[in-house]
Scaffold this motif. Structure first.
Motif, PDB file in Angstrom:
ATOM      1  N   PHE A   1      43.941  56.877  47.440  1.00  0.00           N
ATOM      2  CA  PHE A   1      43.883  58.305  47.086  1.00  0.00           C
ATOM      3  C   PHE A   1      43.123  59.083  48.168  1.00  0.00           C
ATOM      4  CE2 PHE A   1      41.241  61.659  45.121  1.00  0.00           C
ATOM      5  CZ  PHE A   1      42.238  62.518  44.644  1.00  0.00           C
ATOM      6  N   LYS A   2      41.986  58.545  48.580  1.00  0.00           N
ATOM      7  CA  LYS A   2      41.171  59.226  49.601  1.00  0.00           C
ATOM      8  C   LYS A   2      41.849  59.192  50.975  1.00  0.00           C
ATOM      9  CE  LYS A   2      37.492  60.704  48.806  1.00  0.00           C
ATOM     10  NZ  LYS A   2      37.082  62.036  48.303  1.00  0.00           N
ATOM     11  N   GLY A   3      42.643  58.149  51.198  1.00  0.00           N
ATOM     12  CA  GLY A   3      43.297  58.021  52.507  1.00  0.00           C
ATOM     13  C   GLY A   3      44.677  58.631  52.570  1.00  0.00           C
ATOM     14  N   GLY A   4      45.149  59.209  51.464  1.00  0.00           N
ATOM     15  CA  GLY A   4      46.470  59.845  51.445  1.00  0.00           C
ATOM     16  C   GLY A   4      47.620  58.852  51.329  1.00  0.00           C
ATOM     17  N   ASP A   5      47.330  57.625  50.868  1.00  0.00           N
ATOM     18  CA  ASP A   5      48.379  56.603  50.790  1.00  0.00           C
ATOM     19  C   ASP A   5      48.771  56.265  49.352  1.00  0.00           C
ATOM     20  OD1 ASP A   5      48.344  56.213  53.610  1.00  0.00           O
ATOM     21  OD2 ASP A   5      46.537  54.980  53.401  1.00  0.00           O
ATOM     22  N   LEU A   6      48.338  57.067  48.398  1.00  0.00           N
ATOM     23  CA  LEU A   6      48.526  56.711  47.000  1.00  0.00           C
ATOM     24  C   LEU A   6      50.008  56.657  46.606  1.00  0.00           C
ATOM     25  CD1 LEU A   6      47.030  56.022  44.369  1.00  0.00           C
ATOM     26  CD2 LEU A   6      47.036  58.462  43.817  1.00  0.00           C
ATOM     27  N   ASN A   7      50.792  57.631  47.065  1.00  0.00           N
ATOM     28  CA  ASN A   7      52.212  57.653  46.692  1.00  0.00           C
ATOM     29  C   ASN A   7      52.941  56.412  47.193  1.00  0.00           C
ATOM     30  OD1 ASN A   7      51.907  60.040  45.367  1.00  0.00           O
ATOM     31  ND2 ASN A   7      52.774  61.336  46.988  1.00  0.00           N
ATOM     32  N   GLN A   8      52.589  55.979  48.401  1.00  0.00           N
ATOM     33  CA  GLN A   8      53.224  54.779  48.948  1.00  0.00           C
ATOM     34  C   GLN A   8      52.894  53.561  48.087  1.00  0.00           C
ATOM     35  OE1 GLN A   8      53.357  53.636  53.353  1.00  0.00           O
ATOM     36  NE2 GLN A   8      51.793  52.222  52.588  1.00  0.00           N
ATOM     37  N   THR A   9      51.627  53.448  47.669  1.00  0.00           N
ATOM     38  CA  THR A   9      51.214  52.334  46.814  1.00  0.00           C
ATOM     39  C   THR A   9      51.956  52.369  45.489  1.00  0.00           C
ATOM     40  OG1 THR A   9      49.027  52.300  47.837  1.00  0.00           O
ATOM     41  CG2 THR A   9      49.232  51.215  45.704  1.00  0.00           C
TER      42      THR A   9
ATOM     43  N   LEU B   1      41.886  59.855  39.239  1.00  0.00           N
ATOM     44  CA  LEU B   1      41.249  59.510  40.517  1.00  0.00           C
ATOM     45  C   LEU B   1      40.589  60.737  41.141  1.00  0.00           C
ATOM     46  CD1 LEU B   1      44.079  57.182  41.871  1.00  0.00           C
ATOM     47  CD2 LEU B   1      41.753  56.458  41.323  1.00  0.00           C
ATOM     48  N   ALA B   2      41.217  61.896  41.001  1.00  0.00           N
ATOM     49  CA  ALA B   2      40.621  63.128  41.526  1.00  0.00           C
ATOM     50  C   ALA B   2      39.327  63.456  40.780  1.00  0.00           C
ATOM     51  CB  ALA B   2      41.623  64.279  41.382  1.00  0.00           C
ATOM     52  N   SER B   3      39.322  63.228  39.473  1.00  0.00           N
ATOM     53  CA  SER B   3      38.117  63.452  38.671  1.00  0.00           C
ATOM     54  C   SER B   3      37.009  62.476  39.088  1.00  0.00           C
ATOM     55  CB  SER B   3      38.458  63.274  37.194  1.00  0.00           C
ATOM     56  OG  SER B   3      37.312  63.405  36.403  1.00  0.00           O
TER      57      SER B   3
ATOM     58  N   LEU C   1      30.085  57.959  47.624  1.00  0.00           N
ATOM     59  CA  LEU C   1      30.277  56.867  48.577  1.00  0.00           C
ATOM     60  C   LEU C   1      31.639  56.967  49.240  1.00  0.00           C
ATOM     61  CD1 LEU C   1      28.861  53.829  46.550  1.00  0.00           C
ATOM     62  CD2 LEU C   1      28.012  54.618  48.771  1.00  0.00           C
ATOM     63  N   PRO C   2      31.707  56.815  50.560  1.00  0.00           N
ATOM     64  CA  PRO C   2      33.005  56.825  51.245  1.00  0.00           C
ATOM     65  C   PRO C   2      33.856  55.634  50.791  1.00  0.00           C
ATOM     66  CG  PRO C   2      31.183  56.991  52.826  1.00  0.00           C
ATOM     67  CD  PRO C   2      30.587  56.640  51.510  1.00  0.00           C
ATOM     68  N   ALA C   3      35.164  55.811  50.801  1.00  0.00           N
ATOM     69  CA  ALA C   3      36.081  54.744  50.403  1.00  0.00           C
ATOM     70  C   ALA C   3      35.908  53.518  51.287  1.00  0.00           C
ATOM     71  CB  ALA C   3      37.521  55.245  50.465  1.00  0.00           C
TER      72      ALA C   3
END
Length: 844
Positions: free
Chosen positions: A583-591, A611-613, A620-622
């Motif tokens: 989610f933080k890396g912008g790869d959620l849709n691919q997963t 996840l946004a909530s 902490l960073p991902a």
């Protein structure tokens, strides 16, 4: 033409009647030693001619029948009346089963006697199956040749093959071919267990012996940030160890990735982590060649979909190199020990009675059945007996050893007994069992001892091995006979049919016998009837099953709400960390897409909102969270907040948070403090019971290199009222479960968060003082010299003894090897098996 002939033979009831007669005659002789009149030489000659035609068929059933009837005919009648050795050789050649030709000497030498046309046919077929590995010409089976050709063309592969198919032999041959030049190369060989690390690493070292080129490093110990990556290396590791290497070295990558037992991608949190490290390896080198290998998978396309690869070649082998007979063994009279044995053929046939036997002893209890039936039916052969758990394995082995007490211990068995004393304890049940050719095998036995047991089984020194479900985890350990009675995996859970077929595939040893036997004791009393179940399984990746089947529970974990101690809590927490990182890396849709979840539907929308909530609560960073992927991001955040609150009190307080080195006098209290915090925040344990102090004590002793017998002695003294055997097993569980898994996880999380907290507070200079406790706990050593000995491939027991002899405790692997090579080995005072270990390293 040949296919039409094969179809006609198959449609002829006379063929099947004769095949049934000859199989029954073979089994009657095999089990009771009686030659009966079920079949005669006329049957045998007709059947073996039919087998020579069926072997040319493309139908799997035809080919399996050809192997079975031809080997039965040969075993029954030999070469006394007609040259069945030549006929069998023709059948095996046409099946492409060249390795089995070496099972019997007369079959192996029969080519010189073949008619010219058949000899020419064999030569042409053999030429097509010939490959050169390490300067040696090797003949492969059809399946092995197919695998080899795909590998040398650098294709990505997903394959399913039974244990006996010989895929490991081809893989290791391919790796030796890969390194047959001076080019830099890195291979990651992923295996699910430490036991398999030892087995694969040992096999690879043998494979590379005598290689003319620079032999690659076989690396099995996690690589820390200070260690320079080798130019030419094969990293044989679990996913946890690969994760550590990826985190320590931004340049760690692989040109070839081998995923052994790839179906373990379905195994909860470890399956999620396996998927994650493969994703990372493919990101670092998108051109990597990758191979997914498993025993029996129906949906091989799952791997290409899961990793976004559209060029994966899929193929299966359904032709074992040996045949299996399933023998339903019913206790008709427990008091008199009367058995009635029926055959189910390859497991799919109607039951036919083979023999009635009288054991002459009572076989009423479960243990009596697992002891006395194998003792009689397995006499003179290699046997595996499946037990439901470690305690039962020990009990069955001890009673079998008592029955075999008149056997004189050989030198090799005495050496194995001595190793059991050194590696575990003088009162360990194995110490006496192995003297009489009996052993047991379960997951928490130290790796070196387990490998020595496996070697003794392979050499024939041990002919009765009582094992648990550990054998299902890829350990290559076949035997002539396998005995099962209501088998279970885990606590009271009946063995699934796919696991049953996987285990049954170990009956029969390539080049030792043509057929193996699986004895199913009192099959009518089993909870499940695996003969009726599927032989292969549909693999559902852990992340996919959790998203689809445990959506609500996953949402609870993402929200950070308390859970009620669910058994799969760690699995859900791992998926949360993976999804949050994506989610933080912008790869959620691919997963989501790769896990079969539609982007934009209600379920994926709810997850993304959750996840946004969570992101609003987490600072902490991902990249920090994913260093401990199997602990919830919320728990890590709470632990981090506790650390930063203390660091805010000043430099002196911050310094107290750094764990001590095991050799420092305050190490115990330091570890107790760390574990108390982790038990409270991460595990939710009531710390007033002081479990953290006990674990801190054992952890320190383990890291200091204390011998396991000494740790067990202390536990026996602490638990004087308990049976010694129980205490030994519980101590092995303690080391493997609480120290080498749980404590590694907790100290790893603590250290990763402490590094980030100190860095954020401008105290980066303190970070270098943090010892590598997860590594020390994983391997049971903290002196650099002892770690180097282990890195060379020596066991912890041997490394500990050598470390005590060395004056220097700071030797790297090069220095440790040099130290060994300058010592007279016989003067080291090591027992025979430990000495053999050292000699193998020094002379490699």
């Amino acid at each position: 033409m040949m296919q039409e002939l094969a179809d006609k033979i198959w449609e002829n009831p006379g063929f099947h009647d004769a095949a049934n007669r000859i199989e029954l005659a073979w089994l009657t002789k095999e089990i009771s030693g009686i030659d009966d009149s079920h079949a005669d030489i006329t049957d045998a000659t007709r059947l073996i001619r039919s087998a020579a035609i069926l072997a040319c068929s493309e139908t799997a059933d035809h080919r399996r029948a050809a192997f079975r009837v031809a080997t039965c005919a040969y075993d029954l009648f030999g070469t006394g009346q007609v040259p069945l050795d030549q006929a069998l050789r023709v059948v095996l050649t046409r099946l492409g089963n060249f390795p089995s030709i070496g099972t019997r000497a007369d079959v192996a030498s029969a080519r010189a006697s073949l008619p010219l046309m058949l000899a020419a046919e064999e030569i042409a077929s053999a030429d097509a199956h010939e490959v050169m590995i390490n300067g040696q010409t090797v003949l492969l089976t059809d399946f092995q040749q197919n695998l080899w050709l795909n590998l040398i063309q650098s294709r990505r592969i997903a394959l399913a093959a039974p244990t006996s198919a010989g895929k490991s032999f081809v893989l290791q041959g391919y790796l030796s071919a890969l390194f047959d030049n001076e080019q830099p190369k890195s291979v990651v060989y992923l295996v699910p267990t430490r036991a398999l690390i030892a087995q694969v690493a040992e096999d690879l070292k043998v494979q590379f012996q005598g290689m003319h080129q620079d032999v690659p490093d076989i690396v099995t110990v996690p690589v820390d940030a200070e260690t320079t990556l080798a130019q030419r290396a094969i990293y044989v590791m679990t996913q946890e160890r690969v994760q550590l290497a990826l985190g320590a070295h931004p340049d760690f990558s692989a040109s070839v990735i081998i995923v052994d037992e790839a179906h373990s991608i379905a195994d909860g949190s470890r399956g999620v982590l396996l998927q994650w490290v493969i994703d990372d390896l493919l990101i670092r080198n998108p051109a990597s060649q990758i191979l997914f290998a498993s025993p029996a998978i129906r949906n091989l396309d799952v791997f290409g979909r899961l990793f976004g690869l559209d060029d994966v070649v899929e193929f299966s082998s359904v032709e074992p190199t040996v045949a299996q007979n399933f023998l339903v063994t019913t206790v008709e009279s427990a008091t008199k020990g009367k058995l009635v044995i029926h055959t189910a053929g390859d497991g799919s046939r109607t039951l036919r009675q083979v023999a009635t036997l009288q054991l002459g002893r009572t076989v009423a209890s479960r243990t009596e059945k697992l002891v006395h039936i194998p003792a009689v039916l397995g006499h003179g052969h290699s046997n595996i007996i499946y037990a439901n758990g470690a305690a039962e394995a020990e009990s069955v082995a001890l009673q079998l050893a008592e029955l075999m007490s008149d056997r004189e211990p050989t030198e090799a068995r005495l050496a194995l007994s001595d190793l059991a004393k050194e590696a575990v304890h003088a009162n360990y049940a194995l110490v006496e069992c192995v003297k009489h050719g009996v052993a047991f095998h379960y997951s928490n036995i130290p790796t070196q001892l387990r490998r020595a047991i496996e070697a003794a089984v392979s050499s024939g020194e041990i002919d009765y091995l009582v094992c648990t479900s550990t054998l299902l985890q890829g350990v290559n350990l076949p035997a002539k006979n396998i005995f099962m009675f209501a088998p279970e995996k885990g606590r009271t859970r009946a063995l699934e049919s796919t696991d049953f077929w996987n285990l049954a595939g170990r009956a029969g040893r390539l080049k030792r016998e043509f057929q193996g036997n699986i004895f199913l004791i009192d099959y009518d009393k089993w909870k499940k009837k695996p003969l009726d179940g599927p032989k292969d399984s549909v693999v559902t990746p852990a992340i996919e099953s959790s998203l689809n089947e445990h959506h609500d529970q996953l949402m609870t974990v993402i929200a950070g709400a308390p859970t009620e101690g669910r058994r799969d809590e760690t699995d859900l927490e791992t998926i949360f960390v993976r999804l949050y990182t994506d989610f933080k890396g912008g790869d959620l849709n691919q997963t989501f897409e790769r896990a079969g979840l539609a982007v934009g539907d209600i379920q994926s929308g709810l997850l993304e909102t959750a996840l946004a909530s969570a992101s609003e609560k987490l600072t902490l960073p991902a990249a920090v969270l994913r260093r401990t992927p199997n602990i919830s991001a919320h728990k890590q955040q709470r632990l981090y907040d506790r650390l930063t609150a203390k660091i805010a009190l000043g430099t002196d307080v911050a310094r107290t948070l750094i764990p001590s080195h095991p050799r420092e006098s305050e190490a115990f209290q330091s570890y107790a403090d760390v574990l108390e915090l982790c038990h409270e925040v991460i595990l939710g344990i009531d710390t007033s019971k002081n479990l953290h102090r006990f674990h801190a004590l054992i952890a320190r002793r383990w890291m200091l290199g204390f011998p396991l017998p000494q740790i067990i002695d202390e536990q026996i003294s602490r638990n004087a009222s308990k049976p010694v055997r129980t205490t030994i097993r519980s101590t092995l569980d303690l080391i493997e479960g609480d120290i080498r898994f749980q404590a590694v996880r907790l100290f790893g999380c603590y250290s990763a968060l402490l590094v980030y907290a100190l860095d954020s507070a401008g105290l980066l200079d303190m970070v270098s003082s943090i010892p590598s406790l997860p590594l020390y706990l994983e391997i049971g050593a903290s002196d650099k010299t002892m770690i180097s000995f282990i890195s060379l491939g020596l066991s912890r027991v041997t490394a500990m003894k050598l470390n005590e002899m060395s004056a220097r405790k700071d030797l790297d692997t090069v220095g440790a090897l040099q130290w060994l090579r300058t010592r007279p080995l016989e003067a080291l005072g090591l027992s025979p098996l430990l000495l053999a270990e050292v000699r193998a390293i020094v002379t490699a």
